[in-house]
Design a protein around this motif. Structure first.
Motif, PDB file in Angstrom:
ATOM      1  N   ARG B  31      36.199  45.822  43.065  1.00  0.00           N
ATOM      2  CA  ARG B  31      37.515  45.339  43.425  1.00  0.00           C
ATOM      3  C   ARG B  31      37.754  44.341  42.545  1.00  0.00           C
ATOM      4  O   ARG B  31      36.106  43.640  42.131  1.00  0.00           O
ATOM      5  CB  ARG B  31      37.581  44.757  44.819  1.00  0.00           C
ATOM      6  N   GLU B  33      39.187  41.677  42.776  1.00  0.00           N
ATOM      7  CA  GLU B  33      39.356  40.430  42.740  1.00  0.00           C
ATOM      8  C   GLU B  33      38.178  39.836  43.420  1.00  0.00           C
ATOM      9  O   GLU B  33      38.027  38.666  43.518  1.00  0.00           O
ATOM     10  CB  GLU B  33      39.863  40.819  43.915  1.00  0.00           C
ATOM     11  N   ARG B 126      35.754  36.627  51.986  1.00  0.00           N
ATOM     12  CA  ARG B 126      35.673  38.095  51.030  1.00  0.00           C
ATOM     13  C   ARG B 126      34.790  38.333  49.805  1.00  0.00           C
ATOM     14  O   ARG B 126      34.836  39.223  49.141  1.00  0.00           O
ATOM     15  CB  ARG B 126      36.814  37.818  50.488  1.00  0.00           C
ATOM     16  N   PRO B 344      45.155  44.269  48.132  1.00  0.00           N
ATOM     17  CA  PRO B 344      44.947  45.277  48.302  1.00  0.00           C
ATOM     18  C   PRO B 344      45.557  46.672  47.628  1.00  0.00           C
ATOM     19  O   PRO B 344      45.935  47.876  47.360  1.00  0.00           O
ATOM     20  CB  PRO B 344      44.188  45.897  48.482  1.00  0.00           C
ATOM     21  N   TRP B 347      47.752  46.866  44.471  1.00  0.00           N
ATOM     22  CA  TRP B 347      46.963  47.277  43.488  1.00  0.00           C
ATOM     23  C   TRP B 347      46.436  48.447  43.449  1.00  0.00           C
ATOM     24  O   TRP B 347      46.860  49.735  42.828  1.00  0.00           O
ATOM     25  CB  TRP B 347      45.447  46.712  43.901  1.00  0.00           C
ATOM     26  N   HIS B 348      46.858  49.710  44.796  1.00  0.00           N
ATOM     27  CA  HIS B 348      46.715  50.765  44.827  1.00  0.00           C
ATOM     28  C   HIS B 348      47.880  51.546  44.515  1.00  0.00           C
ATOM     29  O   HIS B 348      48.204  52.343  43.971  1.00  0.00           O
ATOM     30  CB  HIS B 348      46.753  50.644  46.507  1.00  0.00           C
ATOM     31  N   TYR B 361      52.089  43.147  40.883  1.00  0.00           N
ATOM     32  CA  TYR B 361      50.605  42.674  41.186  1.00  0.00           C
ATOM     33  C   TYR B 361      50.521  41.580  40.017  1.00  0.00           C
ATOM     34  O   TYR B 361      49.297  40.229  41.125  1.00  0.00           O
ATOM     35  CB  TYR B 361      49.447  43.591  40.359  1.00  0.00           C
TER      36      TYR B 361
END
Lengths: 615, 409
Positions: B31, B33, B126, B344, B347-348, B361
């Motif tokens: 990911r 992030e 995270r 997320p 992003w998806h 985003y």
């Protein structure tokens, strides 16, 4: 940042919000409903227009005329289908090869988690047949797909016939810049999923398939054809795909433009557009069309074979021919011309369709509502949750606020321990996990002990676990070491409200209709739930507005809207079949509605049920 | 006190170990992030492979870690998991220490230590299973703070040099460390006193000397100065515009080449600029200044990740006595929570579904950074208010005796 750091103005604002909290919430809710219903009112919508330049200004003269040939091919296909008892693979391969396509087949098999009673299948085995028309003069980096399903019985023979006739016609044209794939898929969505997974080398659903021998480049757009009669009166466009994803609006605009050009009657949701928007009937008609789209999008299943393409960023739509009771009938040649025109325009694309909207609602085929207009309706519902959370926060910090500006020596009772809030959260989520996992895994055990079929076992287990969750609060309270305090339920409600707001927000972004439908029923009860309300009445209200009943109401409303109203008993059977379809969609195609409801929405609702019975 | 701490540590290590082995680790380490081009483990492995082949690891513009780091992993690549599991604990333990040190002035119960660790866990949640070298960078900064608080100028200078060597931004921590030592040694911050200059020069000499030694060592390890443009040039000129939770990528994707240098300078000065006014305002409170500097670095650096956010969030429990003075904690928590959930999702929608685009985003990125800035400024304001109350009493009255409120102008 005056508001955020100036304590006087801030205190005034928070006082206002706390005093008028309930009235503001009610106004917001009514405003949200009115706003949503007003979306269908024609002056508030925009006329659709073609955004993609490459598809707009080109003149196309359609010359497809082999309507008769298509019909004779359809009859042949039907005969061979009956003889083979399924997909007539050899005949199709020979027919496509005779038309100069490169033909390949793909076999696939899938064992469903439990038998599908709607389509009567459990162990599915089939073959897809597809032929590639190579572009004569262009580098073969892009492709278009035209697909027709091989359905059992009398359906969709004419679709396959038209497909083959189009293939023959296209083979003689020299201007194709993209390869065209003519696909005939067996077992509708399962076959399509196998083909797409094979094409893109992924395996996300556990399907077994043989690898594709022939490939044509990255697919830019796809059209799925469903045609079951020799003459039609109208063409229906189906846009809703898996998880409520929609293709680019330009595809719908393209279809509408060609229907206008060829004088073909076109419908969406099976409803024809009306011109009298200023009358009550006109408005109700548009509102019904929009509600149908919302309900279809919310249930997250793919309403046509095109729905699975969208996940791979391929714009796709399904066109269904309807033979109704009208005088003016069109023959297959007109449909062929329409498809020819659409495919030629798609051939001109320089890049994927991206200019027009991806998020929209259609009250009719020529009017649309974009995300900027419909999202405030959801936003107003989310604001209610945030206002209640703010109100609770202010109440929780109230002893501190009485003193001078947050500085106090007063002994605050120690806040509820983390455990008081954590226990209901953990138990609710464990119940959600049970609701997600147990129905499918326990079906054998259920079938042994009860005289039901597997499908019924799965669905009834799900319903049983859902109902069993209602009995939880009385047990969780005893698990806690002491009595719940006044502060305890407020902290739990604050957490649950924020959790619900974030959850519904994320859902609305991915699938607006699902988020909105859930919000409409969940927000009123969750915002107003406290342990001090009359228990019996609020319990009844909570149960009647719980997610399961929301699905039930949606089933009844959907049946009303498609003008096939059902009685209570039939509605209940439909409801059970909707649950089984939801579980199957999740297992077969990766639909997210069932996991979302079981793992997140239901535990959230259970937390509020817990708050109601907080003692 | 030691027993519950040890127990919590063991529980946390177990959970981390379990999560490392699960399939979740694969998902999270991809990911954007969580990993950035500077500290992604995949790139470290690539660099190691190039090193084994005898080629400079910096060829090909894949690897952007410092030579010392690559040699560290060269020797511990089989135990990389253990390194990643252990390093975040330096940060956790340090924040407990900070909490106990700062509260030496005020008597508060000892269950704060437990709440510290519990608070740290979601803060680090995270990035606990991310395979990135961010954990090591955070550990070095944590050790530097530890040595500073313990009063060892030599170790503090060396560790600060190491942290600066890793990524340039900890350079701004020189000022708070210096102020701390001056305060500790009772040297007044007066530019005319020779004792001030004497100590400053000593500390600067330790710092710059270690930096020179470490850089020289890197040169001799790899035999070339390749690493300077690859690491520091990369950090400053931001050539890689992969989306992350920072503010640089979208801006520079839109920028014309003509103005790029100007805006690079503006954005990078932004990180270093706040040192001077903050040092002037907080010269009596260097520990809080360190916290503020770390927060500003994690918000405004060129390739931030949630690991950097977790670093300064891990220190928040040390300032839990400021809780009653915080104004916007509800808004900040809501914003940060909503953004963490929306990252997320958007992003998806952008990359996989293709329905959204980079604007969606970046909107969430902006909101996230707004939330962080609000959090940091809220804590700053709360600190100043508390200092004001310490000197002027808890109940403020205006001249005519009515209740007064404190307003930050």
């Amino acid at each position: 940042m005056g508001l955020l750091s100036d304590p006087n103005r801030r205190k005034a604002l928070t006082n206002l919000l706390t005093r008028l909290n309930a009235p503001i919430c009610m106004v917001c809710y009514l405003a949200a409903i009115v706003w949503f219903m007003g979306l269908a009112f024609e002056p508030f919508t925009l006329r659709t227009y073609m955004s993609e330049n490459a598809m707009g200004s080109t003149m196309v003269e359609e010359r497809f005329s082999s309507g008769e040939r298509a019909l004779s091919l359809a009859k042949e296909f039907d005969a061979h289908k009956r003889k083979a008892g399924g997909m007539p693979v050899e005949w199709l391969v020979k027919a496509m090869q005779a038309r100069g396509l490169e033909v390949f087949t793909q076999s696939f098999s899938r064992k469903l988690p439990f038998p599908d009673e709607n389509k009567e299948r459990y162990m599915v085995r089939g073959t897809n047949v597809y032929g590639i028309l190579r572009a004569p003069r262009a580098p073969r980096t892009e492709a278009l797909v035209i697909t027709a399903p091989c359905s059992p019985g009398n359906s969709d023979n004419q679709a396959v016939g038209l497909l083959l006739a189009l293939a023959q016609y296209f083979r003689n044209q020299i201007f194709w810049a993209k390869d065209i794939i003519f696909l005939v898929n067996e077992h509708d969505l399962i076959g399509m999923q196998a083909w797409l997974e094979g094409y893109h080398h992924t395996n996300i659903t556990g399907m077994e398939y043989s690898p594709l021998q022939g490939r044509a480049g990255s697919i830019q757009a796809a059209l799925s054809l469903e045609l079951s009669s020799d003459v039609i009166t109208s063409l229906d466009l189906i846009l809703e795909g898996l998880n409520g994803q929609l293709p680019n609006l330009d595809l719908a605009n393209l279809f509408y433009a060609f229907c206008q050009k060829l004088g073909v009657l076109c419908t969406i949701q099976g409803k024809l557009q009306r011109n009298d928007w200023d009358t009550a009937e006109g408005y109700t008609h548009a509102a019904q069309t929009m509600m149908l789209m919302v309900l279809k999008q919310a249930c997250g299943r793919s309403w046509g074979d095109h729905g699975l393409f969208l996940r791979y960023h391929i714009e796709a739509a399904s066109i269904r021919g309807i033979n109704g009771f009208r005088h003016y009938k069109m023959d297959v040649a007109t449909i062929g011309r329409l498809l020819e025109g659409m495919v030629r325009k798609l051939n001109n694309l320089l890049e994927r369709l991206h200019q027009s909207y991806f998020f929209y609602l259609l009250p009719s085929l020529s009017r649309f509502v974009s995300i900027g207009y419909y999202m405030p309706a959801f936003g107003l519902l989310a604001v209610i949750l945030l206002l209640r959370a703010l109100d609770l926060w202010v109440n929780l910090g109230a002893p501190a606020l009485e003193a001078v500006d947050g500085v106090t020596e007063a002994e605050q009772p120690s806040g509820p321990g983390v455990l008081t809030v954590l226990t209901p959260v953990v138990i609710s989520h464990l119940t959600g996990v049970a609701l997600y996992l147990l129905p499918v895994h326990l079906q054998e055990m259920a079938v042994e002990h009860f005289p039901v079929s597997e499908t019924e076992a799965v669905v009834l287990t799900a319903v049983a676990i859902y109902t069993a969750g209602l009995a939880l609060p009385h047990n969780t309270q005893r698990l806690l070491s002491g009595e719940g305090t006044e502060q305890g339920w407020k902290v739990l409600k604050l957490t649950a409200l924020l959790y619900l707001a974030v959850l519904l927000g994320c859902t609305a972004l991915i699938n607006f209709s699902l988020g909105f439908v859930l919000a409409v029923t969940l927000v009123p009860i969750t915002a107003s739930m406290t342990p001090h309300m009359p228990k019996a009445l609020s319990a009844l209200a909570m149960v009647l507005l719980s997610p399961a009943f929301t699905i039930l109401y949606c089933v009844f409303i959907y049946q009303e809207l498609i003008e096939a109203p059902v009685s209570v008993g039939e509605g209940w059977m439909l409801f059970l079949s909707v649950i089984s379809q939801g579980i199957l969609d999740h297992a077969l195609y990766g639909s997210l509605v069932y996991p979302l409801l079981a793992l997140f929405i239901y535990p959230c609702w259970l937390m509020f049920w817990n708050i109601l019975f907080w003692s | 006190m030691a027993a519950p701490l040890t127990l919590l540590l063991i529980v946390a290590v177990t959970i981390r170990a379990v999560l490392f082995r699960s399939s979740l680790a694969e998902l999270i380490s991809e990911r954007v992030e969580v990993v950035s081009p500077l500290n992604a483990w995949k790139r470290v492995v690539e660099g190691l492979a190039l090193l084994d082949l005898g080629v400079s690891p910096y060829s090909g513009d894949v690897f952007h870690e410092t030579p010392l780091m690559i040699y560290l992993f060269h020797f511990t690549v089989d135990y990389a998991e253990i390194v990643f599991m252990v390093s975040p604990y330096f940060v956790d333990c340090l924040s407990c220490l900070l909490a106990s040190l700062d509260r030496a002035k005020i008597a508060i119960g000892s269950n704060n230590l437990k709440s510290d660790l519990l608070f740290n866990f979601p803060g680090c949640l995270r990035h606990i299973i991310s395979f990135s070298t961010c954990g090591l960078n955070n550990a070095i900064i944590a050790l530097f703070i530890f040595c500073t608080l313990k009063g060892s100028a030599l170790l503090s200078g060396i560790l600060l040099a190491l942290a600066t060597y890793q990524s340039i931004y900890p350079l701004t921590l020189f000022a708070p460390a210096l102020l701390f030592f001056l305060q500790r040694l009772y040297i007044p911050v007066n530019l005319r006193r020779s004792s001030f200059w004497c100590f400053t020069l000593q500390y600067a000499f330790i710092y710059v000397g270690s930096l020179v030694v470490i850089t020289g060592l890197s040169f001799f390890l790899l035999g070339s100065w390749d690493f300077i443009p690859s690491v520091y040039g990369f950090i400053f000129s931001v050539p890689d515009l992969t989306p992350n939770i920072g503010l640089f990528w979208y801006f520079f994707a839109e920028m014309f080449e003509h103005f790029r240098l100007f805006f690079i300078c503006v954005f990078q000065i932004n990180v270093f600029f706040y040192t001077i006014p903050l040092s002037i305002k907080l010269k009596e409170h260097p520990v809080f200044l360190i916290f503020m500097q770390i927060a500003i670095i994690s918000i405004f650096k060129s390739y931030p990740t949630v690991g950097d956010v977790a670093l300064y969030m891990a220190f928040l429990p040390a300032w839990s006595h400021l809780y009653r003075f915080l104004r916007n904690i509800f808004l900040v928590s809501c914003v940060l929570l909503a953004c963490s959930a929306l990252f997320p999702v958007l992003w998806h929608l952008w990359i996989y579904a293709g329905s959204a685009n980079s604007n969606f985003y970046y909107a969430i990125t902006l909101l996230f950074n707004f939330g962080q800035i609000l959090l940091v400024s809220d804590y700053f304001y709360a600190y100043l208010r508390r200092e004001h109350h310490l000197t002027h009493g808890l109940y403020l009255k205006k001249k005519d005796g009515t209740e007064a409120t404190l307003v930050l102008k």
